[in-house]
Design a protein around this motif. Structure first.
Motif, short mmCIF file in Angstrom:
data_model
loop_
_atom_site.label_atom_id
_atom_site.label_comp_id
_atom_site.label_asym_id
_atom_site.label_seq_id
_atom_site.Cartn_x
_atom_site.Cartn_y
_atom_site.Cartn_z
N THR A 1 15.19 17.57 -1.88
CA THR A 1 16.19 17.42 -1.71
C THR A 1 16.54 16.61 -2.28
N MET A 2 16.04 15.48 -3.16
CA MET A 2 16.02 14.52 -3.82
C MET A 2 16.93 14.93 -5.57
N ARG A 3 17.51 13.58 -5.98
CA ARG A 3 17.87 14.36 -7.76
C ARG A 3 16.42 13.76 -8.49
N SER A 4 16.54 12.49 -8.26
CA SER A 4 15.30 12.78 -9.07
C SER A 4 13.68 10.62 -8.26
N LEU A 5 12.66 11.64 -8.55
CA LEU A 5 11.94 10.37 -8.48
C LEU A 5 11.37 9.36 -9.23
N TRP A 6 11.23 8.32 -10.20
CA TRP A 6 10.85 7.78 -11.17
C TRP A 6 9.84 6.50 -10.93
N MET A 7 8.48 6.98 -11.33
CA MET A 7 7.82 6.02 -10.78
C MET A 7 6.70 4.87 -12.14
N SER B 1 0.78 -0.90 -0.30
CA SER B 1 0.00 -0.30 0.25
C SER B 1 0.67 1.37 -0.59
N ASP B 2 0.50 2.51 -0.13
CA ASP B 2 0.34 3.67 0.40
C ASP B 2 2.06 3.71 1.26
N LYS B 3 1.11 3.38 2.31
CA LYS B 3 2.13 3.67 3.31
C LYS B 3 4.35 3.06 3.15
N GLY B 4 3.89 2.19 2.07
CA GLY B 4 5.03 1.14 1.95
C GLY B 4 6.47 2.58 1.36
N MET B 5 5.85 3.56 0.30
CA MET B 5 6.39 4.11 -0.28
C MET B 5 6.50 5.61 0.94
N VAL B 6 5.60 5.63 1.94
CA VAL B 6 5.48 6.71 2.12
C VAL B 6 7.04 6.67 4.15
N TYR B 7 7.03 5.40 4.24
CA TYR B 7 7.92 4.87 5.11
C TYR B 7 9.77 5.57 4.95
N VAL B 8 9.79 5.27 3.12
CA VAL B 8 10.74 5.75 2.56
C VAL B 8 10.97 7.26 2.89
N LEU B 9 10.07 7.57 2.35
CA LEU B 9 9.78 8.94 1.57
C LEU B 9 10.44 9.89 3.23
N SER C 1 4.50 -1.73 -8.45
CA SER C 1 4.63 -1.68 -7.15
C SER C 1 3.25 -0.37 -6.58
N PRO C 2 2.49 -1.21 -5.72
CA PRO C 2 0.68 -0.95 -5.60
C PRO C 2 1.30 0.80 -4.43
N PHE C 3 1.79 1.76 -5.51
CA PHE C 3 2.33 2.63 -4.71
C PHE C 3 0.81 4.30 -5.35
N GLY C 4 0.51 4.44 -4.82
CA GLY C 4 -0.89 5.66 -5.62
C GLY C 4 -0.22 7.22 -5.33
N ASP C 5 -1.54 8.31 -5.78
CA ASP C 5 -1.55 9.40 -5.13
C ASP C 5 -1.25 10.53 -3.76
N ALA C 6 -1.77 9.30 -3.47
CA ALA C 6 -1.33 9.21 -1.42
C ALA C 6 -0.18 9.16 -0.65
N ALA C 7 0.69 8.30 -1.74
CA ALA C 7 1.91 7.95 -1.73
C ALA C 7 2.63 9.53 -2.05
N VAL D 1 -0.37 5.95 -9.67
CA VAL D 1 -0.02 6.99 -9.40
C VAL D 1 -1.06 7.29 -10.63
N THR D 2 -1.61 8.70 -10.41
CA THR D 2 -2.89 8.93 -11.67
C THR D 2 -2.21 9.93 -12.29
N LEU D 3 -3.12 10.61 -13.25
CA LEU D 3 -2.43 12.06 -13.85
C LEU D 3 -2.70 12.98 -13.42
N GLY D 4 -3.47 13.08 -12.68
CA GLY D 4 -4.42 13.85 -11.72
C GLY D 4 -3.37 13.94 -10.77
N GLY D 5 -2.81 12.78 -9.79
CA GLY D 5 -2.02 12.52 -9.29
C GLY D 5 -0.65 13.47 -9.64
N CYS D 6 -0.28 13.80 -10.42
CA CYS D 6 0.77 14.06 -11.16
C CYS D 6 1.36 16.14 -10.89
#
Lengths: 575, 200
Positions: free
Chosen positions: A502-508, A464-472, A486-492, A513-518
């Motif tokens: 603070t990061m160089r980049s993020l790739w997903m 779930s989104d929680k995974g990505m949030v723990y890392v961020l 992986s099942p990470f979406g807009d909330a994450a 993730v939806t267009l709206g989230g982006c």
């Protein structure tokens, strides 16, 4: 410290070798910023779209060495469409005007045209080193221009580039007056080169210490070359196809015996097992050995060789070495720092060549190990926990279990605990790649313990989104995060938007993730480029205003001072 | 978890020999959180039986394939495993060329007291092979080796036994085909050889 004369401050800065340290001191005060920028000789640009070339030249007028990276890392695995970007030409053009004294240029994952290379060759009379890694877009014509015009070139290092072969004459373009080469690597070239020209070139470059040949160079030629370069430290052999009783082979053995300085060996394409004997005399001195392009060598042959390599620090092999072979490595190579085990049978049904047993064996014998890339068919938590206990010095730990999402075969459990043990135990871990069956728990561990983690690669993991949030939220030093399937979406994505600056980049890619989230992310953070990369086939669909609910196939987010880039192809939308 | 319906499975594109079962493709829309549609029991079974049969490096290649059903090829996922294209292409090209761990075949010569063994992979073509055989057996022969297939008037012919057990003249088929079907070599006496040569 502002009452120190600038020369003193500059002198002190001279002891700072890392880019990061210099970046940090330049933020202390205006005076330091000025001293630092005028004295900076080596500039590193981690993302070619983060800053405009002009700005770099303007800030660092004394620049002598430039290093630029282009495409995101996942481009290595064909996840980034071909014409996405990363062009070298703008950098070379601007440097030609603003920094003609440039001495070294390093480019990684960039598109380098022959035109760029010609411009490079003509614009920088002091160019001493050109290093191209994983680049594409040029041919041997571009190399000919470099060879012709770059007087005083010391290093030409072509690593794993896609180079179009337009003939063998490029090497002959090095003039007879060229004697300055110290390092020449053309291993990635597919075509032939003029062997005579090569032999003459290496003979007159008396300072040559590193030579990496391509597959087209025969054993006969290699023997002749080695006879003229007895002081070589690094050698990449060409094709090793030879009948072991042929005269050329005998000459080769003799030549190897004379090369007392050889410390690094690679190449060995097409080598038959019997011919490995040729290098037995060198093994006791070897620090680096790369046999990862020699699938004909099986474990039993390798083992005979490795037993003699007691000084080895870096070993790259194919998984044909087997668990038993790795056990021999563990007992013979006590100085081992880096190990890479590549798969030899990617698609097939082949036997499991290395498993967790091999890795455990390595860890118990090679406690100094700090860098690992390991492709295997299975891994267990117990093994990872043992590895974590034995090897606490890992800075890079990349594990790839070939079957995505595969659990621990002994317990059927996810590998959360195993990876958790790694991050807890290896306090200096900077780079981590995960695989196997993993839940959100592993990310909880990573967020909590991997304090120095800078790069994390995630595939087929999490719940779930929680995974990505723990890392961020947890990894304070995170610079690059790349996620696929992986099942990470807009909330994450939107949980901690400030983090991305603070990061160089993020790739997903292939996430939720939806267009709206982006769009929301782009709206909140104007200093990020949020790129939505559509698959070329889908681009017709995209024309008709997709809804915000539409899941984005590939998204690349990076901080930038340059705003939206103007060289993006049609299938890339910058929000 | 079985796929929904035999007919669906029939139309599925996959790698692997017909008749073998591939596990469910780990496609990008696969369910997550452990509810994966992979036959994990099969995986375990394979892994365990594989480990127990790998008693020695040498046996590993042959033993497993004979011992039990080879596991079906996995379907490909884009960009997985994460290997650089450069490396993938390099290995793949090698596979296409038919690289393996050497192809040692026995070579017998009529009248010679003992046989030899050579690695067919160590030669680029027929010319090199003939030269090597000449070199290896010249102590036993008085005549020259045929430079062309089935030359009449020469004392020896180089023949081989193929996969089907038939005695064939060396040189008829392309080199790659030859090395993949050659089981052993036999250097035949002139009188017997003439019979072979005269068929052409």
């Amino acid at each position: 410290m502002t009452y120190f004369p600038e020369e003193v401050v500059e002198h002190i800065f001279g002891f700072l070798s890392s880019h990061r340290d210099r970046n940090v001191v330049s933020t202390v005060c205006k005076a330091w910023y000025r001293v630092e920028r005028l004295s900076r000789r080596s500039v590193f640009v981690g993302n070619c779209y983060a800053v405009r070339p002009g700005r770099v030249m303007a800030r660092f007028p004394g620049m002598k060495c430039l290093s630029v990276k282009g495409k995101p890392h996942f481009a290595d695995f064909n996840l980034v469409p071909h014409d996405w970007g990363g062009f070298a030409l703008p950098w070379i053009e601007v440097a030609a005007r603003g920094c003609p004294g440039l001495e070294e240029l390093r480019l990684k994952r960039m598109v380098v045209s022959d035109e760029s290379l010609e411009l490079l060759a003509r614009s920088f009379p002091n160019l001493k080193a050109l290093v191209l890694v994983s680049c594409e877009g040029f041919s041997t014509d571009g190399l000919a221009a470099i060879a012709t015009h770059c007087r005083g070139l010391r290093e030409l290092d072509l690593q794993e580039n896609e180079v179009e072969d337009h003939g063998r004459q490029w090497l002959s373009c090095f003039p007879d007056s060229c004697t300055s080469l110290e390092s020449l690597n053309f291993a990635c070239l597919k075509g032939e080169v003029n062997a005579c020209a090569l032999e003459r070139l290496v003979a007159r470059c008396v300072n040559l210490r590193s030579l990496k040949l391509n597959r087209a160079i025969s054993v006969e030629s290699l023997a002749r070359i080695l006879a003229r370069t007895p002081h070589l430290v690094e050698l990449g052999t060409g094709s090793f196809t030879v009948e072991h009783r042929a005269e050329a082979y005998q000459r080769l053995i003799h030549a190897f015996r004379k090369c007392k300085s050889l410390k690094s060996l690679s190449g060995f394409w097409d080598i038959a097992p019997r011919c490995l004997q040729a290098i037995y005399s060198i093994c006791p001195n070897l620090i680096v050995l790369n046999l990862s392009y020699a699938p004909a060598i099986q474990g039993a042959d390798l083992v005979k060789l490795i037993r003699h390599c007691f000084k080895l620090q870096k070993l790259w092999v194919l998984d044909c070495i087997g668990d038993k072979g790795l056990a021999v490595v563990a007992s013979s190579c006590k100085e081992l720092l880096e190990l890479r085990v590549f798969p030899s049978d990617i698609y097939g049904t082949g036997t499991a060549a290395v498993t967790e047993e091999g890795l455990v064996a390595i860890s118990s014998g090679c406690s100094k190990l700090n860098s690992l890339l390991y492709f295997c068919h299975q891994m267990t938590n117990a093994a990872l926990i043992t590895v974590a206990k034995n090897c606490t010095h890992f800075t890079r730990f990349r594990l790839c279990i070939l079957d995505p999402g595969k659990p621990d075969p002994d317990t059927n459990q996810p590998l959360d605990e195993g990876f958790g043990a790694i991050v807890r135990s290896c306090k200096d871990l900077r780079r981590l790649s995960l695989s196997g069956l993993l839940t959100d728990k592993v990310f909880l561990y990573i967020g909590e313990y991997a304090a120095h983690l800078e790069m994390l690669s995630i595939a087929f993991a999490g719940d779930s989104d929680k995974g990505m949030v723990y890392v961020l939220n947890g990894c304070k030093n995170l610079r690059k995060l790349e996620i696929r399937d992986s099942p990470f979406g807009d909330a994450a994505l939107l949980e901690n938007v400030g983090k991305y600056e603070t990061m160089r980049s993020l790739w997903m890619s292939s996430c939720d993730v939806t267009l709206g989230g982006c769009k929301a992310l782009a709206a909140k953070m104007p200093r990020l480029n949020v790129e939505v990369i559509n698959d070329r086939d889908d681009s017709d669909e995209m024309e008709e205003n997709p809804s915000d609910m539409h899941k984005v196939e590939k998204m690349y987010v990076y901080r930038t001072l340059a705003g939206a880039r103007n060289d993006a192809p049609e299938f890339v939308e910058i929000l | 978890m079985e796929a929904a319906g035999e007919s669906l499975r029939d139309t599925e594109l996959r790698l692997g020999l017909p008749g073998t079962d591939a596990p469910e493709k780990p496609a990008s829309t696969v369910t997550r959180g452990g509810k994966r549609a992979l036959p994990e029991d099969d995986e375990e079974g394979y892994a365990k039986s594989n480990k127990s049969s790998s008693s020695s490096e040498e046996e590993q290649g042959e033993g497993d394939l004979c011992g039990h059903e080879p596991p079906a090829a996995k379907a490909q996922v884009v960009g997985w495993p994460p290997i650089r294209s450069y490396r993938k292409n390099s290995l793949h090209a090698r596979k296409v060329e038919g690289e393996a761990a050497g192809l040692y075949v026995k070579v017998s010569m009529d009248g010679a007291p003992y046989l030899r063994k050579i690695d067919l992979k160590g030669y680029k073509g027929y010319k090199e092979l003939r030269e090597a055989l000449d070199d290896m057996f010249k102590c036993f022969s008085l005549g020259e080796f045929p430079r062309k297939e089935g030359c009449s008037g020469s004392e020896y012919a180089i023949t081989y036994e193929d996969k089907d057990g038939d005695l064939m003249l060396v040189g008829d088929v392309p080199w790659e085909m030859f090395i993949s079907s050659c089981r052993r070599l036999r250097i035949m006496n002139g009188s017997e050889a003439r019979g072979l040569g005269s068929r052409h």
